[in-house]
Design a protein around this motif. Structure first.
Motif, PDB file in Angstrom:
ATOM      1  N   GLY A  87       0.444  -1.421   0.064  1.00  0.00           N
ATOM      2  CA  GLY A  87       0.006   0.110  -0.058  1.00  0.00           C
ATOM      3  C   GLY A  87       0.861   1.147  -0.050  1.00  0.00           C
ATOM      4  N   LEU A  88       2.072   1.112   0.693  1.00  0.00           N
ATOM      5  CA  LEU A  88       2.733   2.386   0.804  1.00  0.00           C
ATOM      6  C   LEU A  88       3.261   2.758  -0.675  1.00  0.00           C
ATOM      7  CD1 LEU A  88       4.393   4.548   2.584  1.00  0.00           C
ATOM      8  CD2 LEU A  88       6.230   2.864   2.494  1.00  0.00           C
ATOM      9  N   LEU A  89       3.546   1.615  -1.517  1.00  0.00           N
ATOM     10  CA  LEU A  89       4.313   1.724  -2.889  1.00  0.00           C
ATOM     11  C   LEU A  89       3.137   2.323  -3.860  1.00  0.00           C
ATOM     12  CD1 LEU A  89       6.881  -0.893  -3.318  1.00  0.00           C
ATOM     13  CD2 LEU A  89       7.147   1.410  -3.021  1.00  0.00           C
ATOM     14  N   GLY A  90       1.679   2.225  -3.490  1.00  0.00           N
ATOM     15  CA  GLY A  90       0.638   2.640  -4.416  1.00  0.00           C
ATOM     16  C   GLY A  90       0.267   1.524  -5.104  1.00  0.00           C
ATOM     17  N   ILE A  91       0.747   0.237  -5.159  1.00  0.00           N
ATOM     18  CA  ILE A  91       0.452  -0.848  -5.762  1.00  0.00           C
ATOM     19  C   ILE A  91      -1.162  -1.241  -5.558  1.00  0.00           C
ATOM     20  CG2 ILE A  91       0.747  -3.472  -6.223  1.00  0.00           C
ATOM     21  CD1 ILE A  91       3.761  -2.915  -5.866  1.00  0.00           C
ATOM     22  N   ASN A  92      -1.326  -1.327  -4.423  1.00  0.00           N
ATOM     23  CA  ASN A  92      -2.781  -1.649  -3.981  1.00  0.00           C
ATOM     24  C   ASN A  92      -3.739  -0.645  -4.573  1.00  0.00           C
ATOM     25  OD1 ASN A  92      -1.833  -3.891  -2.535  1.00  0.00           O
ATOM     26  ND2 ASN A  92      -2.396  -3.039  -0.339  1.00  0.00           N
ATOM     27  N   ALA A  93      -3.344   0.705  -4.484  1.00  0.00           N
ATOM     28  CA  ALA A  93      -4.347   1.729  -4.975  1.00  0.00           C
ATOM     29  C   ALA A  93      -4.560   1.446  -6.520  1.00  0.00           C
ATOM     30  CB  ALA A  93      -3.674   3.090  -4.559  1.00  0.00           C
ATOM     31  N   GLY A  94      -3.478   1.294  -7.133  1.00  0.00           N
ATOM     32  CA  GLY A  94      -3.299   0.988  -8.543  1.00  0.00           C
ATOM     33  C   GLY A  94      -4.526  -0.440  -9.018  1.00  0.00           C
ATOM     34  N   ALA A  95      -4.105  -1.398  -8.262  1.00  0.00           N
ATOM     35  CA  ALA A  95      -5.266  -2.434  -8.362  1.00  0.00           C
ATOM     36  C   ALA A  95      -6.614  -2.066  -7.959  1.00  0.00           C
ATOM     37  CB  ALA A  95      -4.784  -3.602  -7.570  1.00  0.00           C
ATOM     38  N   GLY A  96      -6.768  -1.505  -7.064  1.00  0.00           N
ATOM     39  CA  GLY A  96      -8.305  -0.966  -6.586  1.00  0.00           C
ATOM     40  C   GLY A  96      -8.757   0.010  -7.735  1.00  0.00           C
ATOM     41  N   LEU A  97      -8.318   1.111  -8.269  1.00  0.00           N
ATOM     42  CA  LEU A  97      -8.719   1.802  -9.455  1.00  0.00           C
ATOM     43  C   LEU A  97      -8.967   0.857 -10.631  1.00  0.00           C
ATOM     44  CD1 LEU A  97      -9.142   4.470 -10.589  1.00  0.00           C
ATOM     45  CD2 LEU A  97      -6.939   4.915 -11.234  1.00  0.00           C
ATOM     46  N   ALA A  98      -8.257   0.020 -11.038  1.00  0.00           N
ATOM     47  CA  ALA A  98      -8.551  -0.758 -12.068  1.00  0.00           C
ATOM     48  C   ALA A  98     -10.018  -1.522 -11.750  1.00  0.00           C
ATOM     49  CB  ALA A  98      -7.412  -1.666 -12.479  1.00  0.00           C
ATOM     50  N   ALA A  99      -9.894  -2.052 -10.631  1.00  0.00           N
ATOM     51  CA  ALA A  99     -11.223  -3.073 -10.189  1.00  0.00           C
ATOM     52  C   ALA A  99     -12.419  -2.158 -10.212  1.00  0.00           C
ATOM     53  CB  ALA A  99     -11.066  -3.541  -9.194  1.00  0.00           C
ATOM     54  N   MET A 100     -12.129  -0.705  -9.816  1.00  0.00           N
ATOM     55  CA  MET A 100     -13.369   0.195  -9.614  1.00  0.00           C
ATOM     56  C   MET A 100     -13.858   0.449 -11.022  1.00  0.00           C
ATOM     57  SD  MET A 100     -15.280   2.152  -7.897  1.00  0.00           S
ATOM     58  CE  MET A 100     -14.954   2.425  -6.331  1.00  0.00           C
ATOM     59  N   VAL A 101     -12.855   0.779 -11.912  1.00  0.00           N
ATOM     60  CA  VAL A 101     -13.167   1.052 -13.333  1.00  0.00           C
ATOM     61  C   VAL A 101     -14.033  -0.054 -13.823  1.00  0.00           C
ATOM     62  CG1 VAL A 101     -12.384   1.285 -15.735  1.00  0.00           C
ATOM     63  CG2 VAL A 101     -11.477   2.607 -13.760  1.00  0.00           C
ATOM     64  N   VAL A 102     -13.533  -1.186 -13.878  1.00  0.00           N
ATOM     65  CA  VAL A 102     -14.349  -2.634 -14.515  1.00  0.00           C
ATOM     66  C   VAL A 102     -15.730  -2.616 -13.877  1.00  0.00           C
ATOM     67  CG1 VAL A 102     -14.354  -5.138 -14.635  1.00  0.00           C
ATOM     68  CG2 VAL A 102     -12.088  -3.749 -14.855  1.00  0.00           C
ATOM     69  N   MET A 103     -15.744  -2.476 -12.498  1.00  0.00           N
ATOM     70  CA  MET A 103     -17.125  -2.611 -11.613  1.00  0.00           C
ATOM     71  C   MET A 103     -18.078  -1.603 -12.164  1.00  0.00           C
ATOM     72  SD  MET A 103     -15.747  -4.209  -8.220  1.00  0.00           S
ATOM     73  CE  MET A 103     -17.517  -4.921  -7.752  1.00  0.00           C
ATOM     74  N   VAL A 104     -17.697  -0.336 -12.250  1.00  0.00           N
ATOM     75  CA  VAL A 104     -18.584   0.897 -12.439  1.00  0.00           C
ATOM     76  C   VAL A 104     -18.542   1.245 -14.004  1.00  0.00           C
ATOM     77  CG1 VAL A 104     -18.813   3.316 -12.025  1.00  0.00           C
ATOM     78  CG2 VAL A 104     -17.872   1.580  -9.939  1.00  0.00           C
ATOM     79  N   GLY A 105     -17.447   1.155 -14.795  1.00  0.00           N
ATOM     80  CA  GLY A 105     -17.465   1.287 -15.925  1.00  0.00           C
ATOM     81  C   GLY A 105     -18.037   0.371 -17.019  1.00  0.00           C
ATOM     82  N   LEU A 106     -18.088  -0.977 -16.617  1.00  0.00           N
ATOM     83  CA  LEU A 106     -18.232  -2.324 -17.248  1.00  0.00           C
ATOM     84  C   LEU A 106     -19.183  -2.938 -16.327  1.00  0.00           C
ATOM     85  CD1 LEU A 106     -14.866  -2.785 -19.081  1.00  0.00           C
ATOM     86  CD2 LEU A 106     -16.727  -1.911 -19.870  1.00  0.00           C
ATOM     87  N   PRO A 107     -20.200  -2.703 -15.901  1.00  0.00           N
ATOM     88  CA  PRO A 107     -20.807  -3.439 -14.980  1.00  0.00           C
ATOM     89  C   PRO A 107     -21.603  -4.785 -15.555  1.00  0.00           C
ATOM     90  CG  PRO A 107     -22.343  -1.696 -15.891  1.00  0.00           C
ATOM     91  CD  PRO A 107     -20.957  -1.449 -16.364  1.00  0.00           C
ATOM     92  N   SER A 108     -21.530  -5.084 -16.750  1.00  0.00           N
ATOM     93  CA  SER A 108     -22.114  -6.114 -17.290  1.00  0.00           C
ATOM     94  C   SER A 108     -20.669  -7.111 -17.599  1.00  0.00           C
ATOM     95  CB  SER A 108     -22.592  -6.139 -18.741  1.00  0.00           C
ATOM     96  OG  SER A 108     -21.834  -5.449 -19.499  1.00  0.00           O
ATOM     97  N   ALA A 109     -19.555  -7.029 -17.220  1.00  0.00           N
ATOM     98  CA  ALA A 109     -18.355  -7.580 -17.250  1.00  0.00           C
ATOM     99  C   ALA A 109     -18.393  -8.610 -16.431  1.00  0.00           C
ATOM    100  CB  ALA A 109     -17.336  -6.895 -17.232  1.00  0.00           C
TER     101      ALA A 109
END
Length: 328
Positions: A87-109
């Protein structure tokens, strides 16, 4: 070392027995044993609840905790910072952002796309951090500072996506980001186990290199280590483990901070002993957090990330207080 492993395995077995037998539908120990051993005396309801609901959830919690813990131990070694974790390196935040984009931007995925998105987000963040930190080589301080900055950018992006998305998709994504394994199934457990096996094995093979890099860049180079190559390799391995864990269970914080410190107290700083103990402690921590979350306010399911944060935030403050003179 062997005694400590056995004690931790007994602890994990006790946690597993409690998690499998207690819940909305409690089972006696004898009935639980019948289900796990495949005896015909087990009821269909017990088989369904234990084998299809609770056991995959338990195994997923262990795998997620082990992955985050080992990634944290690797990050602390290559950054030579006792407060480091993915989390300190921002790795978790990057994974969380990508997952948020998929879940919100592509809800039927399909839900199977989440692990891929999480890993790609974590990989993109790690690559950006490493490239921006490269100045004829890397240093732990540059990696940390750039990781904190890019992690903040990723968190801002997550907030922006949640603001612009449909409220139902956003609510589903935020529940997932809180860190929970309630959605576990056997396919998810198998995929995560297969994904984690190679980086876990490589980290175990690189324990001597982790010991060397922990001495400092100049001593490690003097002993023949290719420091930048090892640091880059470990960033990649930490990314693979943390990205997979986040994509499987959301943002479960502080596991990568707590487990390595506890393991050092138990077996010392040698990574050959530290990594296995760290993995067991991390798995046990998330198992306990998930069991507490689904038991303390049943039938309400509280996310495991809530309880790791309740433990981790005071632990982080304790580490800061204990090292306050070293930071001055």
């Amino acid at each position: 070392m062997i005694r400590m492993v056995l004690l931790l395995l007994l602890l994990i077995a006790a946690l597993a027995a409690a998690a499998l037998s207690h819940g909305d539908h409690p089972f006696a120990w004898s009935e639980l044993a019948s289900v796990l051993t495949g005896r015909p005396t087990a009821t269909r309801q017990a088989e369904l609840v234990v084998m299809d609901l609770r056991l995959p959830r338990l195994l997923l919690a262990f795998l997620v905790g082990a992955a985050l813990a080992v990634a944290g131990a690797g990050a602390q070694a290559i950054l030579r910072n006792p407060l480091a974790e993915p989390g300190l390196l921002g790795i978790n935040a990057g994974a969380g952002l990508a997952a948020m984009v998929v879940m919100v931007g592509l809800p039927s995925a399909p839900i199977s796309l989440l692990p891929v998105a999480g890993f790609l987000g974590a990989s993109a963040m790690a690559a950006a951090i490493y490239l921006l930190a490269w100045r004829g080589g890397t240093t732990p301080l540059r990696l940390i500072l750039i990781g904190i900055g890019l992690g903040s950018v990723a968190m801002a992006g997550t907030a922006l996506v949640s603001t612009l998305g449909d409220i139902r998709d956003v609510q589903r994504a935020l529940i997932w980001l809180a860190g929970s394994v309630h959605h576990a199934n056997w396919m998810g457990v198998q995929l995560l186990a297969l994904w984690l096996a190679p980086p876990m094995a490589l980290v175990m093979l690189a324990t001597r290199e982790l010991d060397l890099i922990g001495l400092g860049d100049l001593p490690a180079r003097g002993l023949g280590q290719r420091v930048d190559l090892i640091r880059g390799m470990m960033v990649l391995l930490c990314t693979a483990m943390a990205g997979a864990a986040v994509s499987a269970a959301g943002l479960i914080g502080f596991v990568g901070l707590i487990a390595p410190h506890a393991a050092r107290r138990l077996v010392g700083p040698s990574h050959a002993r530290l990594i296995p103990i760290t993995a067991l402690l991390g798995g046990a921590l998330v198992m306990a957090a998930d069991f507490t979350g689904r038991s303390i306010a049943a039938p309400l399911q509280l996310p495991a990330g809530l309880f790791t944060a309740l433990i981790g935030a005071p632990f982080f403050a304790y580490l800061l207080w204990g090292r306050r003179h070293g930071f001055s």
